[in-house]
Design a protein around this motif. Structure first.
Motif, PDB file in Angstrom:
ATOM      1  N   GLY A 143       7.555  17.120 -21.932  1.00 55.16           N
ATOM      2  CA  GLY A 143       8.964  17.413 -22.138  1.00 55.16           C
ATOM      3  C   GLY A 143       9.551  18.280 -21.051  1.00 55.16           C
ATOM      4  N   ILE A 144       8.934  18.240 -19.850  1.00 51.64           N
ATOM      5  CA  ILE A 144       9.384  19.089 -18.751  1.00 51.64           C
ATOM      6  C   ILE A 144       9.678  18.240 -17.524  1.00 51.64           C
ATOM      7  N   SER A 145      10.785  18.537 -16.876  1.00 52.45           N
ATOM      8  CA  SER A 145      11.122  17.872 -15.625  1.00 52.45           C
ATOM      9  C   SER A 145      10.604  18.725 -14.478  1.00 52.45           C
ATOM     10  N   ALA A 146       9.571  18.232 -13.800  1.00 54.51           N
ATOM     11  CA  ALA A 146       8.960  19.015 -12.721  1.00 54.51           C
ATOM     12  C   ALA A 146       8.818  18.165 -11.474  1.00 54.51           C
ATOM     13  N   LEU A 147       8.653  18.813 -10.338  1.00 56.06           N
ATOM     14  CA  LEU A 147       8.410  18.176  -9.043  1.00 56.06           C
ATOM     15  C   LEU A 147       9.593  17.358  -8.551  1.00 56.06           C
ATOM     16  N   ASP A 148      10.785  17.620  -9.054  1.00 52.41           N
ATOM     17  CA  ASP A 148      11.934  16.833  -8.638  1.00 52.41           C
ATOM     18  C   ASP A 148      12.318  17.077  -7.185  1.00 52.41           C
ATOM     19  N   GLU A 149      11.893  18.194  -6.617  1.00 54.11           N
ATOM     20  CA  GLU A 149      12.211  18.471  -5.216  1.00 54.11           C
ATOM     21  C   GLU A 149      11.148  17.917  -4.273  1.00 54.11           C
ATOM     22  N   ILE A 150      10.112  17.309  -4.836  1.00 47.43           N
ATOM     23  CA  ILE A 150       9.015  16.781  -4.034  1.00 47.43           C
ATOM     24  C   ILE A 150       9.290  15.333  -3.647  1.00 47.43           C
ATOM     25  N   TYR A 151       8.870  14.959  -2.439  1.00 49.36           N
ATOM     26  CA  TYR A 151       8.924  13.557  -2.021  1.00 49.36           C
ATOM     27  C   TYR A 151       7.564  12.914  -2.287  1.00 49.36           C
ATOM     28  N   CYS A 152       7.516  11.598  -2.257  1.00 49.77           N
ATOM     29  CA  CYS A 152       6.240  10.912  -2.443  1.00 49.77           C
ATOM     30  C   CYS A 152       6.219   9.638  -1.599  1.00 49.77           C
ATOM     31  N   ALA A 153       5.002   9.216  -1.233  1.00 47.69           N
ATOM     32  CA  ALA A 153       4.834   8.036  -0.389  1.00 47.69           C
ATOM     33  C   ALA A 153       3.526   7.354  -0.744  1.00 47.69           C
ATOM     34  N   ASP A 154       3.538   6.036  -0.659  1.00 48.06           N
ATOM     35  CA  ASP A 154       2.404   5.189  -1.025  1.00 48.06           C
ATOM     36  C   ASP A 154       1.758   4.667   0.258  1.00 48.06           C
ATOM     37  N   THR A 155       0.511   5.053   0.532  1.00 51.45           N
ATOM     38  CA  THR A 155      -0.145   4.607   1.762  1.00 51.45           C
ATOM     39  C   THR A 155      -0.428   3.106   1.758  1.00 51.45           C
ATOM     40  N   PHE A 156      -0.615   2.513   0.593  1.00 45.24           N
ATOM     41  CA  PHE A 156      -0.804   1.065   0.514  1.00 45.24           C
ATOM     42  C   PHE A 156       0.437   0.357   1.052  1.00 45.24           C
ATOM     43  N   LYS A 157       1.612   0.784   0.588  1.00 45.51           N
ATOM     44  CA  LYS A 157       2.866   0.197   1.072  1.00 45.51           C
ATOM     45  C   LYS A 157       3.088   0.522   2.544  1.00 45.51           C
ATOM     46  N   ALA A 158       2.728   1.734   2.948  1.00 46.41           N
ATOM     47  CA  ALA A 158       2.952   2.139   4.335  1.00 46.41           C
ATOM     48  C   ALA A 158       2.136   1.297   5.302  1.00 46.41           C
ATOM     49  N   LEU A 159       0.868   1.073   4.995  1.00 48.76           N
ATOM     50  CA  LEU A 159       0.011   0.295   5.890  1.00 48.76           C
ATOM     51  C   LEU A 159       0.479  -1.152   5.982  1.00 48.76           C
ATOM     52  N   LYS A 160       0.879  -1.734   4.858  1.00 43.64           N
ATOM     53  CA  LYS A 160       1.404  -3.104   4.888  1.00 43.64           C
ATOM     54  C   LYS A 160       2.685  -3.178   5.711  1.00 43.64           C
ATOM     55  N   ALA A 161       3.554  -2.181   5.547  1.00 46.82           N
ATOM     56  CA  ALA A 161       4.812  -2.179   6.297  1.00 46.82           C
ATOM     57  C   ALA A 161       4.555  -2.008   7.793  1.00 46.82           C
ATOM     58  N   LEU A 162       3.610  -1.159   8.151  1.00 45.86           N
ATOM     59  CA  LEU A 162       3.293  -0.956   9.570  1.00 45.86           C
ATOM     60  C   LEU A 162       2.693  -2.211  10.186  1.00 45.86           C
ATOM     61  N   ASP A 163       1.852  -2.912   9.441  1.00 45.57           N
ATOM     62  CA  ASP A 163       1.312  -4.179   9.935  1.00 45.57           C
ATOM     63  C   ASP A 163       2.428  -5.184  10.198  1.00 45.57           C
ATOM     64  N   LYS A 164       3.384  -5.230   9.298  1.00 47.05           N
ATOM     65  CA  LYS A 164       4.487  -6.182   9.438  1.00 47.05           C
ATOM     66  C   LYS A 164       5.377  -5.814  10.619  1.00 47.05           C
ATOM     67  N   GLU A 165       5.644  -4.528  10.791  1.00 44.78           N
ATOM     68  CA  GLU A 165       6.506  -4.081  11.879  1.00 44.78           C
ATOM     69  C   GLU A 165       5.868  -4.324  13.244  1.00 44.78           C
ATOM     70  N   ASN A 166       4.580  -4.046  13.365  1.00 48.75           N
ATOM     71  CA  ASN A 166       3.901  -4.160  14.659  1.00 48.75           C
ATOM     72  C   ASN A 166       3.418  -5.571  14.952  1.00 48.75           C
ATOM     73  N   ASN A 167       3.309  -6.366  13.879  1.00 46.50           N
ATOM     74  CA  ASN A 167       2.881  -7.757  14.040  1.00 46.50           C
ATOM     75  C   ASN A 167       1.550  -7.856  14.793  1.00 46.50           C
ATOM     76  N   ARG A 168       0.652  -6.930  14.492  1.00 46.97           N
ATOM     77  CA  ARG A 168      -0.671  -6.941  15.110  1.00 46.97           C
ATOM     78  C   ARG A 168      -1.725  -7.121  14.018  1.00 46.97           C
ATOM     79  N   LEU A 169      -2.457  -8.183  14.098  1.00 46.14           N
ATOM     80  CA  LEU A 169      -3.469  -8.440  13.091  1.00 46.14           C
ATOM     81  C   LEU A 169      -4.563  -7.382  13.156  1.00 46.14           C
TER      82      LEU A 169
END
Length: 330
Positions: A143-169
């Protein structure tokens, strides 16, 4: 399970790597059993250290790392698959007297984040699909709202996005001959270190593995997260289970809330420490606090005093006045 977001206003300064072990997978409404957080400052990734005795240019694990690892009694049965994979079981938590997810964990987490240089980004592998929504579900149950000032990032999504951007297998992924690309954490670790990691499927072991993988492409990943990290409050809750209200800690340090613990409007006194669900009016908030036994902390007013006590007080006051007059004649 992620919605739209605004990126951080400036480059991320601290990356807090997280892994959760739980009782199972959705849709079983899992509960957290282990949580591990490692905080690494950006400086450590931008200035990696290397061993003088290594034949390969493998960065050393960051030396200055803040760590928080917590065992949590999930109060829910592990699925057979979860027991097998994690090696955890309900009997072990009971025998080791571990507490459930409660207000004390919120104090520890928020204090841990308050020690980090901001902006702070919570990082997890497949975080948007599992770790972040599950953590949000546990916080919502308190019942508590916490960590609202924190950012978050998913390394699974990041690695897939970087592969797509660089187009390097094969640059940011692992692929055996004739097989599909894999972004699994263990496979990525094998690609970079030619061995599989130790202590997989323990929260601390997986966090260490994630940091070692992150080190291999730290500058690319940090740059991606500077532009694509999102606020933790944009993450959807994995599920909405039965709400269990947090008990108030009587410890003196609990009287002041950490800055990351969001504060609601100052209505009843204790509402300044805990943020109740949106839409609660004064009447429902009073009912919520009464159900938690908080009325004992509420200041008394005239309507709280029973008539019998009022009459007794008036009688004693009158008797005191008469006694004073008798003993002090004009």
């Amino acid at each position: 399970m992620c919605t739209t977001w605004d990126p951080p206003p400036k480059p991320i300064e601290t990356f807090v790597f997280m892994d959760l072990e739980a009782t199972g997978l959705p849709p079983s409404q899992p509960k957290i059993a282990e949580m591990c957080l490692f905080a690494v400052n950006r400086h450590a990734f931008e200035n990696p250290q290397y061993s003088n005795f290594s034949l390969r240019s493998v960065p050393l694990f960051p030396r200055l790392v803040d760590k928080l690892c917590i065992c949590i009694n999930p109060d829910k049965a592990f699925t057979p698959e979860a027991r097998l994979i994690t090696g955890l079981n309900n009997e072990a938590f009971s025998e080791n007297k571990k507490q459930s997810f409660n207000i004390h964990i919120i104090h520890m987490i928020t204090a841990f984040f308050n020690r980090q240089h901001s902006p702070v980004c919570l990082v997890a592998h497949s975080g948007c699909s599992y770790d972040f929504p599950l953590l949000k579900a546990e916080l919502s149950a308190i019942g508590i709202s916490a960590l609202d000032e924190i950012y978050c990032a998913d390394t699974f999504k990041a690695l897939k996005a970087l592969d797509k951007e660089n187009n390097r297998l094969h640059q940011f992924t692992y692929q055996k001959f004739g097989s599909k690309k894999s972004y699994k954490l263990d496979d990525l670790y094998f690609k970079f270190y030619k061995e599989y990691p130790l202590n997989s499927h323990s929260a601390e072991g997986d966090v260490i593995t994630l940091i070692r993988v992150f080190q291999q492409h730290a500058r690319d990943l940090m740059h991606w997260m500077d532009s694509n990290a999102r606020q933790f409050n944009t993450i959807r809750t994995m599920y909405k289970g039965s709400e269990r209200r947090a008990s108030i800690s009587r410890a003196p340090w609990s009287l002041q809330h950490p800055s990351f613990l969001q504060v609601g409007p100052c209505q009843p006194r204790l509402a300044t420490m805990y943020s109740f669900p949106a839409g609660d009016d004064r009447a429902s908030l009073k009912q919520n606090t009464a159900e938690q036994g908080y009325d004992q902390f509420r200041p008394l007013n005239n309507t709280d005093i029973p008539d019998e006590i009022k009459n007794m007080l008036l009688f004693l006051l009158g008797l005191a006045i008469i006694t004073w007059i008798v003993l002090n004649p004009v």
